[in-house]
Design a protein around this motif. Sequence first.
Motif, PDB file in Angstrom:
ATOM      1  N   LEU A  12       0.851  -1.180   0.000  1.00  0.00           N
ATOM      2  CA  LEU A  12       0.000   0.000   0.000  1.00  0.00           C
ATOM      3  C   LEU A  12       0.894   1.240   0.000  1.00  0.00           C
ATOM      4  CD1 LEU A  12      -3.311   0.662   1.327  1.00  0.00           C
ATOM      5  CD2 LEU A  12      -1.611   2.170   2.307  1.00  0.00           C
ATOM      6  N   PHE A  13       0.535   2.187  -0.849  1.00  0.00           N
ATOM      7  CA  PHE A  13       1.288   3.431  -0.984  1.00  0.00           C
ATOM      8  C   PHE A  13       0.289   4.582  -0.926  1.00  0.00           C
ATOM      9  CE2 PHE A  13       3.278   0.032  -3.311  1.00  0.00           C
ATOM     10  CZ  PHE A  13       4.612   0.100  -2.909  1.00  0.00           C
ATOM     11  N   ALA A  14       0.712   5.706  -0.346  1.00  0.00           N
ATOM     12  CA  ALA A  14      -0.205   6.844  -0.253  1.00  0.00           C
ATOM     13  C   ALA A  14       0.581   8.153  -0.286  1.00  0.00           C
ATOM     14  CB  ALA A  14      -1.031   6.771   1.021  1.00  0.00           C
ATOM     15  N   ARG A  15      -0.086   9.156  -0.809  1.00  0.00           N
ATOM     16  CA  ARG A  15       0.391  10.540  -0.740  1.00  0.00           C
ATOM     17  C   ARG A  15      -0.802  11.336  -0.263  1.00  0.00           C
ATOM     18  NH1 ARG A  15      -0.429  14.795  -3.522  1.00  0.00           N
ATOM     19  NH2 ARG A  15      -1.296  13.704  -5.284  1.00  0.00           N
ATOM     20  N   PHE A  16      -0.606  12.104   0.821  1.00  0.00           N
ATOM     21  CA  PHE A  16      -1.730  12.881   1.322  1.00  0.00           C
ATOM     22  C   PHE A  16      -1.279  14.285   1.701  1.00  0.00           C
ATOM     23  CE2 PHE A  16      -0.122  10.173   4.711  1.00  0.00           C
ATOM     24  CZ  PHE A  16       0.008  11.013   5.799  1.00  0.00           C
TER      25      PHE A  16
ATOM     26  N   GLY B 101      -6.299  16.691   4.127  1.00  0.00           N
ATOM     27  CA  GLY B 101      -7.062  17.091   2.959  1.00  0.00           C
ATOM     28  C   GLY B 101      -7.238  15.906   2.032  1.00  0.00           C
ATOM     29  N   ASP B 102      -6.725  16.044   0.832  1.00  0.00           N
ATOM     30  CA  ASP B 102      -6.876  15.012  -0.186  1.00  0.00           C
ATOM     31  C   ASP B 102      -5.765  13.976  -0.106  1.00  0.00           C
ATOM     32  OD1 ASP B 102      -9.156  16.224  -1.211  1.00  0.00           O
ATOM     33  OD2 ASP B 102      -7.993  17.508  -2.543  1.00  0.00           O
ATOM     34  N   ALA B 103      -6.053  12.812  -0.665  1.00  0.00           N
ATOM     35  CA  ALA B 103      -5.078  11.727  -0.677  1.00  0.00           C
ATOM     36  C   ALA B 103      -5.206  10.930  -1.956  1.00  0.00           C
ATOM     37  CB  ALA B 103      -5.300  10.804   0.518  1.00  0.00           C
ATOM     38  N   GLU B 104      -4.108  10.308  -2.324  1.00  0.00           N
ATOM     39  CA  GLU B 104      -4.115   9.275  -3.364  1.00  0.00           C
ATOM     40  C   GLU B 104      -3.555   8.033  -2.703  1.00  0.00           C
ATOM     41  OE1 GLU B 104      -3.284  10.048  -7.585  1.00  0.00           O
ATOM     42  OE2 GLU B 104      -2.491  11.961  -6.863  1.00  0.00           O
ATOM     43  N   ILE B 105      -4.245   6.927  -2.872  1.00  0.00           N
ATOM     44  CA  ILE B 105      -3.840   5.670  -2.252  1.00  0.00           C
ATOM     45  C   ILE B 105      -3.761   4.613  -3.344  1.00  0.00           C
ATOM     46  CG2 ILE B 105      -4.379   3.954  -0.478  1.00  0.00           C
ATOM     47  CD1 ILE B 105      -6.211   6.122   0.806  1.00  0.00           C
ATOM     48  N   TRP B 106      -2.675   3.865  -3.326  1.00  0.00           N
ATOM     49  CA  TRP B 106      -2.474   2.804  -4.302  1.00  0.00           C
ATOM     50  C   TRP B 106      -2.319   1.483  -3.570  1.00  0.00           C
ATOM     51  CZ3 TRP B 106      -0.143   7.510  -4.455  1.00  0.00           C
ATOM     52  CH2 TRP B 106      -0.276   8.270  -5.618  1.00  0.00           C
TER      53      TRP B 106
ATOM     54  N   ASN C 183       3.090  -8.972 -19.406  1.00  0.00           N
ATOM     55  CA  ASN C 183       2.329  -7.757 -19.123  1.00  0.00           C
ATOM     56  C   ASN C 183       1.412  -7.963 -17.914  1.00  0.00           C
ATOM     57  OD1 ASN C 183       0.485  -5.638 -19.119  1.00  0.00           O
ATOM     58  ND2 ASN C 183       0.391  -5.526 -21.345  1.00  0.00           N
ATOM     59  N   VAL C 184       1.505  -7.065 -16.931  1.00  0.00           N
ATOM     60  CA  VAL C 184       0.641  -7.140 -15.751  1.00  0.00           C
ATOM     61  C   VAL C 184      -0.222  -5.884 -15.613  1.00  0.00           C
ATOM     62  CG1 VAL C 184       2.129  -8.698 -14.439  1.00  0.00           C
ATOM     63  CG2 VAL C 184       2.454  -6.220 -14.252  1.00  0.00           C
ATOM     64  N   ARG C 185      -0.293  -5.093 -16.665  1.00  0.00           N
ATOM     65  CA  ARG C 185      -1.048  -3.837 -16.579  1.00  0.00           C
ATOM     66  C   ARG C 185      -2.513  -4.051 -16.229  1.00  0.00           C
ATOM     67  NH1 ARG C 185       1.954  -1.299 -21.639  1.00  0.00           N
ATOM     68  NH2 ARG C 185       3.779  -0.533 -20.519  1.00  0.00           N
ATOM     69  N   ASP C 186      -3.124  -5.083 -16.767  1.00  0.00           N
ATOM     70  CA  ASP C 186      -4.535  -5.329 -16.457  1.00  0.00           C
ATOM     71  C   ASP C 186      -4.733  -5.674 -14.978  1.00  0.00           C
ATOM     72  OD1 ASP C 186      -5.237  -4.840 -19.065  1.00  0.00           O
ATOM     73  OD2 ASP C 186      -5.296  -6.963 -19.638  1.00  0.00           O
ATOM     74  N   GLU C 187      -3.753  -6.376 -14.395  1.00  0.00           N
ATOM     75  CA  GLU C 187      -3.860  -6.767 -12.990  1.00  0.00           C
ATOM     76  C   GLU C 187      -3.748  -5.574 -12.042  1.00  0.00           C
ATOM     77  OE1 GLU C 187      -2.377  -8.508 -15.282  1.00  0.00           O
ATOM     78  OE2 GLU C 187      -2.775 -10.616 -14.970  1.00  0.00           O
ATOM     79  N   VAL C 188      -3.002  -4.546 -12.423  1.00  0.00           N
ATOM     80  CA  VAL C 188      -2.831  -3.397 -11.521  1.00  0.00           C
ATOM     81  C   VAL C 188      -3.864  -2.308 -11.785  1.00  0.00           C
ATOM     82  CG1 VAL C 188      -0.394  -3.832 -11.136  1.00  0.00           C
ATOM     83  CG2 VAL C 188      -1.072  -2.253 -12.938  1.00  0.00           C
ATOM     84  N   ALA C 189      -4.574  -2.403 -12.880  1.00  0.00           N
ATOM     85  CA  ALA C 189      -5.616  -1.401 -13.155  1.00  0.00           C
ATOM     86  C   ALA C 189      -6.674  -1.462 -12.062  1.00  0.00           C
ATOM     87  CB  ALA C 189      -6.250  -1.671 -14.524  1.00  0.00           C
ATOM     88  N   GLY C 190      -7.111  -0.306 -11.630  1.00  0.00           N
ATOM     89  CA  GLY C 190      -8.166  -0.252 -10.628  1.00  0.00           C
ATOM     90  C   GLY C 190      -7.680  -0.379  -9.202  1.00  0.00           C
ATOM     91  N   LYS C 191      -6.393  -0.264  -8.976  1.00  0.00           N
ATOM     92  CA  LYS C 191      -5.848  -0.385  -7.608  1.00  0.00           C
ATOM     93  C   LYS C 191      -5.411   0.977  -7.086  1.00  0.00           C
ATOM     94  CE  LYS C 191      -4.737  -5.160  -7.840  1.00  0.00           C
ATOM     95  NZ  LYS C 191      -5.209  -5.902  -6.718  1.00  0.00           N
ATOM     96  N   HIS C 192      -6.146   2.015  -7.436  1.00  0.00           N
ATOM     97  CA  HIS C 192      -5.793   3.390  -7.080  1.00  0.00           C
ATOM     98  C   HIS C 192      -7.064   4.172  -6.779  1.00  0.00           C
ATOM     99  CE1 HIS C 192      -5.000   7.600  -8.683  1.00  0.00           C
ATOM    100  NE2 HIS C 192      -4.225   7.522  -7.639  1.00  0.00           N
ATOM    101  N   VAL C 193      -6.984   5.054  -5.794  1.00  0.00           N
ATOM    102  CA  VAL C 193      -8.134   5.884  -5.473  1.00  0.00           C
ATOM    103  C   VAL C 193      -7.659   7.282  -5.080  1.00  0.00           C
ATOM    104  CG1 VAL C 193      -8.243   5.210  -3.030  1.00  0.00           C
ATOM    105  CG2 VAL C 193     -10.297   6.013  -4.149  1.00  0.00           C
ATOM    106  N   GLU C 194      -8.384   8.275  -5.517  1.00  0.00           N
ATOM    107  CA  GLU C 194      -8.192   9.652  -5.045  1.00  0.00           C
ATOM    108  C   GLU C 194      -9.351   9.917  -4.112  1.00  0.00           C
ATOM    109  OE1 GLU C 194      -7.596  12.504  -8.208  1.00  0.00           O
ATOM    110  OE2 GLU C 194      -6.490  11.012  -9.372  1.00  0.00           O
ATOM    111  N   THR C 195      -9.050  10.410  -2.912  1.00  0.00           N
ATOM    112  CA  THR C 195     -10.087  10.569  -1.907  1.00  0.00           C
ATOM    113  C   THR C 195      -9.732  11.674  -0.935  1.00  0.00           C
ATOM    114  OG1 THR C 195     -11.394   9.357  -0.250  1.00  0.00           O
ATOM    115  CG2 THR C 195      -9.059   8.835  -0.361  1.00  0.00           C
ATOM    116  N   ALA C 196     -10.670  12.061  -0.148  1.00  0.00           N
ATOM    117  CA  ALA C 196     -10.409  12.963   0.973  1.00  0.00           C
ATOM    118  C   ALA C 196     -10.230  12.083   2.194  1.00  0.00           C
ATOM    119  CB  ALA C 196     -11.559  13.942   1.175  1.00  0.00           C
TER     120      ALA C 196
END
Length: 160
Positions: free
Chosen positions: A78-82, A124-129, A146-159
């Motif tokens: 899990l990775f995050a920037r907030f 405030g805001d965050a991005e979480i992967w 190729n693993v791009r399809d497997e990692v798609a959808g594993k990210h969210v921008e949120t407060a």
Amino acid sequence: MKYSAGNAEELKDKFWHELAGSSYVMLQLDGDPAGAAPMTASLDKHADSEIWFFTARDSRWARQGAATACYTSKGHDLFARFTGTLTEETDKARLDKQWSNFVEAWFPGGKTDPNLLFLRMDLGDAEIWSGELGALATAKMALGLNVRDEVAGKHVETAL
């Protein structure tokens, strides 16, 4: 692709759980992007929009203001920037609640140490992967597939 609303809450909950287990972040004032350094976030399980930090009055964070933190969980799944705003916390009850032997090791004068600066980060805001790939994706990566399809959808921008 991003997490759906339901999964976004799950990822947000996972962020708080992981941060409670390993509370080290890279913190920087937005006005000093070269000044990022590791700090220990002090959490309260009942507060999900604030984080506290203990620092010195002569530290780079004493200027306070807009800040950004980056986080990586222990298992790197899990990775995050907030973002948020750092301001001095003056509530003595909050200081008592967040105080620990680990903090006292840095401030031998205790809670009344003249160099102690207790900061609150109003979030405030965050991005979480999510970095969880699973066995199949890991095997594909090991084979150079190729693993791009497997990692798609594993990210969210949120407060937070």
